[in-house]
Design an enzyme around this catalytic site. Structure first.
Site: not given
Ligand SMILES: [Zn+2]
Length: 233
Positions: A74-76, A95, A120, A169, A227, A97, A45-46, A28-29
């Site tokens: 991050s690689s993303d 991002h 909503d 993905h 709201y 998973h 990353s990592g 996740g990132n």
């Protein structure tokens, strides 16, 4: 430290992703952007979340050139950059998973709006991208992931649907800030879980009616919103 406030916000948003239970290990990132400076802050990353500090958050320009810290982003990152360039109102990208969102992405199915919880936050189904081509996968994969998301939104409003399922993905979400993107990522996971349960109970469940969907979305978003308290949204 360059962009200290943004880095601290991005650090906090990454930790919130863990607290909300939408990441396992380092899958996740989250990033945030300073539009004024044209700079993006993103998780390295990592690096395990429990060791993450604001100093380690990587700052790059919109072409991905690192301007601070010596860690790799991050690689993303290229996916995040494409989204910032295409969606001018967003201030953060998340991002994950997360379990149910990823299951729907793997089933290559958009998440229908079955109820007001979904309405909503998402003005329509959560879309799923088309599968990526072999060339897209083999060339600049992460940049192409951003491009396939942007193509999916050709006729959709990213400000009204703050997330997508990348086929095969997982989800990408965005928002007004890094924290808002994480909030939307947690909501997407909850909505995906509800949808999974809904179709387990009734495989032919119908989406929410359009009037009720619109009512719920527009009472929280846009000029007629009523709201919550002024300034909440
Ligand atoms: Zn991923």
């Amino acid at each position: 430290m360059l962009l200290q406030a943004l880095r601290e916000e991005v650090l906090e948003a990454n930790l919130e992703l863990v607290r909300r239970g939408v990441v396992v290990f380092t899958f996740g990132n989250v990033s945030g952007i300073s539009r004024k400076d044209g700079l993006v802050a993103i998780k390295p990353s990592g690096v395990p979340y429990e060791e993450l500090t604001a100093e380690q958050i990587v700052v790059t320009d919109l072409d991905g050139r690192i301007v601070d810290t010596n860690l790799r982003p991050s690689s993303d990152l290229p996916t995040h950059l494409e989204l910032y360039k295409a969606f001018p109102n967003i201030g953060g990208v998340a991002h994950t998973h997360s379990e149910h969102g990823t299951a729907w992405a793997q089933a290559r199915r958009p998440i229908p709006c079955f109820g007001t919880t979904h309405a909503d936050y998402f003005h329509g189904p959560v879309p799923v991208t088309p599968d990526m081509t072999a060339e897209e996968i083999e060339s600049e994969y992460e940049k192409a992931t951003g491009e396939v998301i942007i193509r999916t939104f050709r006729d959709l409003d990213p400000d009204a649907i703050p997330g997508v399922l990348v086929s095969g993905h997982a989800p990408f979400c965005w928002g007004k800030s890094a924290g808002d993107a994480v909030h939307n990522a947690a909501i997407l996971e909850y909505v995906a879980r509800l949808a999974t349960h809904t179709i387990a109970l009734d495989a032919n469940a119908e989406p929410l009616s359009r009037p009720q969907h619109d009512k719920h979305f527009f009472r929280k978003h846009g000029p007629g919103a009523y709201y919550g308290q002024p300034g909440d949204l």
